[in-house]
Design a protein around this motif. Sequence first.
Motif, mmCIF file in Angstrom:
data_model
loop_
_atom_site.group_PDB
_atom_site.id
_atom_site.type_symbol
_atom_site.label_atom_id
_atom_site.label_comp_id
_atom_site.label_asym_id
_atom_site.label_seq_id
_atom_site.Cartn_x
_atom_site.Cartn_y
_atom_site.Cartn_z
ATOM 1 N N UNK A 37 0.940 -1.210 -0.756
ATOM 2 C CA UNK A 37 -0.491 -0.154 0.155
ATOM 3 C C UNK A 37 0.654 0.663 -0.209
ATOM 4 N N UNK A 38 1.827 1.140 0.774
ATOM 5 C CA UNK A 38 2.958 2.451 0.919
ATOM 6 C C UNK A 38 3.170 2.937 -0.384
ATOM 7 N N UNK A 39 3.917 1.289 -0.918
ATOM 8 C CA UNK A 39 4.406 1.311 -1.877
ATOM 9 C C UNK A 39 4.246 1.682 -3.570
ATOM 10 N N UNK A 40 2.687 1.591 -3.692
ATOM 11 C CA UNK A 40 1.857 2.267 -4.188
ATOM 12 C C UNK A 40 1.478 3.874 -3.695
ATOM 13 N N UNK A 41 1.004 4.160 -3.124
ATOM 14 C CA UNK A 41 1.383 5.763 -2.579
ATOM 15 C C UNK A 41 1.965 6.673 -3.522
ATOM 16 N N UNK A 42 3.934 5.793 -2.370
ATOM 17 C CA UNK A 42 4.694 7.200 -3.156
ATOM 18 C C UNK A 42 4.901 6.796 -4.474
ATOM 19 N N UNK A 43 4.362 5.484 -5.222
ATOM 20 C CA UNK A 43 4.761 5.664 -6.374
ATOM 21 C C UNK A 43 3.589 6.622 -7.382
ATOM 22 N N UNK A 44 2.645 6.994 -6.597
ATOM 23 C CA UNK A 44 1.914 7.358 -7.050
ATOM 24 C C UNK A 44 1.913 9.447 -7.109
ATOM 25 N N UNK A 45 3.253 9.316 -6.209
ATOM 26 C CA UNK A 45 3.941 10.794 -6.208
ATOM 27 C C UNK A 45 4.833 10.704 -6.932
ATOM 28 N N UNK A 46 5.266 10.324 -7.464
ATOM 29 C CA UNK A 46 6.262 10.593 -8.896
ATOM 30 C C UNK A 46 6.363 11.371 -10.134
ATOM 31 N N UNK A 47 5.173 11.663 -10.243
ATOM 32 C CA UNK A 47 4.821 12.764 -10.935
ATOM 33 C C UNK A 47 4.809 13.862 -10.526
ATOM 34 N N UNK A 48 4.499 13.725 -9.253
ATOM 35 C CA UNK A 48 4.209 15.679 -8.991
ATOM 36 C C UNK A 48 5.015 16.610 -8.950
ATOM 37 N N UNK A 49 5.637 16.080 -9.833
ATOM 38 C CA UNK A 49 6.900 17.506 -9.803
ATOM 39 C C UNK A 49 6.740 18.024 -11.298
ATOM 40 N N UNK A 50 6.328 16.651 -12.328
ATOM 41 C CA UNK A 50 5.992 17.105 -13.905
ATOM 42 C C UNK A 50 4.579 17.400 -14.337
ATOM 43 N N UNK A 51 3.616 17.687 -12.996
ATOM 44 C CA UNK A 51 1.843 17.779 -13.073
ATOM 45 C C UNK A 51 2.135 19.908 -13.253
#
Length: 61
Positions: A37-51
């Motif tokens: 669950x934490x891994x999926x959550x952290x993976x979802x944050x990886x595109x935040x700088x590009x948004x």
Amino acid sequence: MDFLMWFSKPEHTKPLGLVIFFVTFIGIVIYAYGSKKRSDQLESYRDIPFLDDQDGTKDKQ
């Protein structure tokens, strides 16, 4: 006092520092990928700088 003198020698502090940093690194990896669950959550944050870039280009167009 001999314990503090032991730390003052580079031949003792360098391996100790290496062990401390390695254990910290392994702890971070276990924290990040230990739970699915934490891994999926952290993976979802990886595109935040590009948004922000995508929003910024839409405003300029």
